[in-house]
Design an enzyme around this catalytic site. Sequence first.
Site, PDB file in Angstrom:
ATOM      1  N   TRP A 234     -32.498  53.135 -58.418  1.00  0.00           N
ATOM      2  CA  TRP A 234     -33.780  53.822 -58.204  1.00  0.00           C
ATOM      3  C   TRP A 234     -33.668  55.298 -58.620  1.00  0.00           C
ATOM      4  CZ3 TRP A 234     -35.131  58.125 -55.403  1.00  0.00           C
ATOM      5  CH2 TRP A 234     -36.489  58.341 -55.214  1.00  0.00           C
ATOM      6  N   HIS A 235     -32.477  55.868 -58.380  1.00  0.00           N
ATOM      7  CA  HIS A 235     -32.302  57.288 -58.690  1.00  0.00           C
ATOM      8  C   HIS A 235     -32.321  57.561 -60.189  1.00  0.00           C
ATOM      9  CE1 HIS A 235     -30.984  57.523 -54.496  1.00  0.00           C
ATOM     10  NE2 HIS A 235     -31.341  58.784 -54.576  1.00  0.00           N
ATOM     11  N   GLY A 236     -31.947  56.588 -60.974  1.00  0.00           N
ATOM     12  CA  GLY A 236     -31.973  56.833 -62.408  1.00  0.00           C
ATOM     13  C   GLY A 236     -31.272  55.740 -63.165  1.00  0.00           C
TER      14      GLY A 236
ATOM     15  N   PHE B   6     -36.628  61.496 -60.730  1.00  0.00           N
ATOM     16  CA  PHE B   6     -36.501  60.106 -60.275  1.00  0.00           C
ATOM     17  C   PHE B   6     -37.877  59.467 -60.146  1.00  0.00           C
ATOM     18  CE2 PHE B   6     -32.701  62.079 -57.987  1.00  0.00           C
ATOM     19  CZ  PHE B   6     -31.947  62.009 -59.141  1.00  0.00           C
TER      20      PHE B   6
END
Lengths: 325, 476
Positions: free
Chosen positions: B326-328, B476
């Site tokens: 999800w963060h990247g 993000f």
Amino acid sequence: MPDQKKNLFIFNFNKHISVFLKRGLLFFTPVAIFCVLLELLILNTPSSFSIIGNYLDEKQEDIEIVIFGSSQIKNSINPKFLDKSSINLSSGMQHHNTDFKILNQTRNRLKKLNTVVFEVSYGHFEVNHNSKYYWKNNVFLKYYGVNLKDRNTYPTDYLVYVSNPAYFSRLLYANYIKKDGSYTYNDYGFYKNKYEGKFKTLNYDTIQFSKSYVKINRRADKNIFKYNVSFFYNMLDYCENEGLNIVIISPPTFNNYNDLRNPFILKRRDSILNIISEKYKNIYFLNSEEDMEFTAKMFWDEKHLNPDGAELFTLQLNDLINSLE
Amino acid sequence: MLFNSFSFGLFLPIVLCLYWLIGYKRVKYQNVLLLLASYFFYGLWDWRFLLLILASSLIDYFAGIEISKSHKISSKKLFLYSSIVWNLGVLFIFKYYNFFIDEFSDLFNLESNDYTFSSLQIILPVGLSFYTFQTMSYTLDVYKKKIKPTGNLLHFLCFVSFFPQLVAGPIERAKNLLPQFSKERKFDIATSKDGLRLILWGLFKKMVVADNVAIAVNAIYLSPEDQGSLSLFYASILFFFQIYCDFSGYSDIAIGSAKLFGFKLSKNFNIPYLARSGADFWNRWHITLTKWFIDYVYGPIIKKRKRSYFTKTFALFVSMGLIGLWHGAKWTFVFFGIYQAIIIAIERIPFKIKGKKVSISYYLTRIPFAFTIIYIFILITTSSIFFRADTLESAFYIIKKIGSFVPSEQFSLISTRVMFVPLLIVLEYFSRRKNHPFEFFEKKFSKPVRWLIYYAFVLIIIRYAGPKEEFIYFQF
């Protein structure tokens, strides 16, 4: 509580909101006054940027040479020693994208411009360009009339103090409290007294230099390199189309710095400069990185010259530019 | 428009005054103003992406209504899956497409030019992951009958785009935020005052702590090859404080701004460095994201299976891997999540002592705080390395270098860049039972003293604000 549905006048806040707003105003008014005073004070304090900005306004009809680069160039080129009318528009951490925008937006004002000096020092192609939040965006807008942002400007973009409170606080402190003359400039915005650096602290003792910490980028980055080189080609194409002479300079750096350079970075930079020298006709080079004429006493630290070193390096540049005729 | 910009400093009071001028009884007009203000706020980044927000909002709004209306399970599922496919599809195209294409072509040693699917030259819309997760949770909750769908499009558009939390959370649930758009919101002086104090605290964390620490961290991480073990270890700890202050600072400003408008947003951070275990850390760090994954990923996995240690661990790895992703779109983030899962899984391993079933986490909550803080800082430091490093190779190199005790030349623990970190820790520690340190001062000091403290913080922000940096979590 009054029925707000019936009355919609501009001051139709209820009692609680009015109290809140009054207290808010009471709290923030001194803050706003303080900020305004700070900004006025900084605008009335001479800085390298304000002097260069004034010089640009006054001499724009006469300027023939423009110099761009980072702090290495800022400290190593003193336009006073150049025979032709010139201006040094370099500044700390300034990269090619900023140089190019400044050149682009000042080109029409500089009618007699015939030579542009760009910096390509050791790690130049391996370091990211300036971000959109580069703090000098406001400063260049205010003093040079150059908009580095990819959008229209807002009034707040002209504020100087907030662009870098730490830098401008030091400037105010030096000018109004310490009054030690550490921030004094000549007519070209060049630091006249910038001797008190790391090398002087170490008494210009080369043994001490070798023991001291040296800040150097040794990391090669393929993606940054590719982007920067391609961008640099665009800059050179632009200058060629404008009929400008291009001088690429690599200012002197001291042995303790040179010894730490990554040979791979150095090699690929030089290979690009070789290609450039073959591709472009009006391009000239001045590489003094390993010039032994620059002794320890001419340096402020391992990669920045002091005013004495700057005089010598500027004279070298002057000889090169004069020889172009 | 950044929260730490002059533009926001003008935007917020103007919208606030207009909002309360309209009056609390004209809820509809207040909502229209909020919607326009939110779209203006977002449109300043890139107005084209407003269409994306609008499309997501409309699809989820109608999906919610249709799910509720349908009597057949198959129809309900069809509308739910349509919504999920849209949301995840948008997220995939903008955020993960290039990552998967590049990885796929690397796997088969192909240059992307030779491949049928080449990388896309697209920019990631700011806050995409945040509002996508928020809207997705709405349709999921409607499907699960946890909430009833709203029949008011304006409320739903406001729920998706509410400007304080639009670009970097907290990720709100419809159950909490949506009803607030239909209720009258009365002005409360104490809440508004607290909102302003939260904004001040958030600005301090972001502009003074995070932006200054960023310089120290960037200088060291620029070339880890040239750094010693201590420098790298120190920079990794500092990086934790950088992202913590950056993101929690944003959340504070968001919650504070929402309070000014009479809204209550969810708490997103609770001094994570005071956690007593890896699991506790995630109860204190980005709380709304953790809850999202517990409710929609972890929970459903263990619900359908036997609640054994194996099932829970499997669910944990899936959830944490996805939290990382999800963060990247980078392997470092995936590994960041997996690493956290490994730690938590180890903490949860059950064993018996004197017939009593216990785990490491049981002991972590009982041993002296001084020991757990060492444990947490080792956890934080290693996590930070994966979060900050550009590649997995680089992350492992840094860990190896830290572990090899290479001396650090010119290592300095104290500099002006990091001098506010201790102040932050002290203030947060002593006010740990409050929402923020200024709330703690409320009880301790008289009004003139409090005002002096506020002025001191304003002056610190004016004088020591670091070079302006975008909020890390915007990407993000």
